[in-house]
Write a protein that holds these residues in place. Sequence first.
Motif, PDB file in Angstrom:
ATOM      1  N   ARG A  49      11.056   1.997   4.201  1.00 22.05           N
ATOM      2  CA  ARG A  49      10.634   2.178   2.814  1.00 22.05           C
ATOM      3  C   ARG A  49      11.306   1.176   1.883  1.00 22.05           C
ATOM      4  N   TYR A  52       9.922  -2.300   2.463  1.00 22.76           N
ATOM      5  CA  TYR A  52       8.566  -2.368   1.918  1.00 22.76           C
ATOM      6  C   TYR A  52       8.610  -2.531   0.399  1.00 22.76           C
ATOM      7  N   ALA A  56       6.858  -5.586  -1.352  1.00 27.26           N
ATOM      8  CA  ALA A  56       5.713  -5.314  -2.219  1.00 27.26           C
ATOM      9  C   ALA A  56       6.010  -5.679  -3.671  1.00 27.26           C
ATOM     10  N   ARG A  80      -1.555  -6.067   8.728  1.00 29.34           N
ATOM     11  CA  ARG A  80      -1.410  -4.607   8.653  1.00 29.34           C
ATOM     12  C   ARG A  80       0.062  -4.249   8.523  1.00 29.34           C
ATOM     13  N   LYS A  81       0.366  -3.393   7.559  1.00 30.25           N
ATOM     14  CA  LYS A  81       1.750  -2.991   7.302  1.00 30.25           C
ATOM     15  C   LYS A  81       1.880  -1.480   7.468  1.00 30.25           C
ATOM     16  N   VAL A  83       4.434   1.601   7.259  1.00 31.84           N
ATOM     17  CA  VAL A  83       5.685   1.866   6.550  1.00 31.84           C
ATOM     18  C   VAL A  83       6.298   3.182   7.033  1.00 31.84           C
ATOM     19  N   PHE A  91       0.619   3.166  -2.373  1.00 30.58           N
ATOM     20  CA  PHE A  91       0.599   1.765  -1.990  1.00 30.58           C
ATOM     21  C   PHE A  91      -0.276   0.961  -2.940  1.00 30.58           C
ATOM     22  N   TRP A  93      -0.031  -2.591  -2.483  1.00 26.94           N
ATOM     23  CA  TRP A  93      -0.201  -3.812  -1.687  1.00 26.94           C
ATOM     24  C   TRP A  93      -1.236  -3.540  -0.606  1.00 26.94           C
ATOM     25  N   ASN A  95      -3.608  -3.409   2.713  1.00 26.38           N
ATOM     26  CA  ASN A  95      -3.360  -3.248   4.153  1.00 26.38           C
ATOM     27  C   ASN A  95      -2.050  -2.530   4.456  1.00 26.38           C
ATOM     28  N   SER A  96      -1.655  -1.598   3.580  1.00 29.73           N
ATOM     29  CA  SER A  96      -0.423  -0.829   3.769  1.00 29.73           C
ATOM     30  C   SER A  96      -0.773   0.620   4.065  1.00 29.73           C
ATOM     31  N   GLU A  97      -0.024   1.222   4.981  1.00 26.81           N
ATOM     32  CA  GLU A  97      -0.258   2.615   5.347  1.00 26.81           C
ATOM     33  C   GLU A  97       1.058   3.279   5.725  1.00 26.81           C
TER      34      GLU A  97
END
Length: 204
Positions: A49, A52, A56, A80-81, A83, A91, A93, A95-97
Motif C-alpha cells: 500500500r 503504491y 500513484a 497491471r498493478k 496492491v 484507485f 491510477w 490498471n490498479s486492483e
Amino acid sequence: MAKVISTLFISADGVAEIDPDWHFPYFDENMGRAVTEDYDAADVLLIGRETYGSFAGAWPEREAAGGDDAPFAKQLGDVRKVVVSRQPLEFSWRNSELINGDLLDAVTALKADAGIRGILIPGSISVVQQLLAAGLVDELRLLVHPVAARKGRKLFDEGDAAYHLRLVATEAFPTGVLRVIYAPGAAPTKAGYDDAKDQLSADN
C-alpha cells in the motif's frame, strides 16, 4: 509458472528503505538499464500500500508532463498493478486492483496463470519478507549501493532459519554499485572450523 522477482535498491549494510540522499547520487545509465530490464520482464507489479501510494502520487503526473521519464511512466501506468492492503483503497491510477484474498494464495494463483510471464515486486519490503518466508520469491535482484546507511528498515528480518541463496549473476558499475541477482538455494554441507582451517595458506 510465472517468476516472482523482487527488485530493491539496498545499502551495503542491508537497508532497503532508501534515502534519496544516498540513492540518487549513484543512479546512472547502468542502474537505469538494470531497472528497465527488471520492469520489462514483468506483466504484473505486486506492491504494498505505501509503495503504491508513492508511485500513484508521482508517476501519473510525470506521464502527463511529457518529460524524459514519460515513456517509463506510461509503461508503469499500462502494466497491471496488484496492491497488497488490509484496508479498502480507492484507485485513481489505471490498471490498479486490490489483491484478492490472502497474499500467499493470491501470489500462488498469479504464478500459476499461464498468461503471466513475470511478477515484479518493486520495494514493498513487508510483502517481500512474507513471500520469502513462504518460499514464493524466485529471484532477488539487488542494486547494492557502496554506502552504509546505518538507519532504515532492512530487507531481512529476524527469524529462526537462514535463507540460503544461489548466485545467478553479478555486475559492477563504475559508481561502485553492484547488481546482484540471487535465487533460492540449498543449504551448504555443514562445516566448522576444522573443515575450514585446511583452506588457510601458510602465509596466513
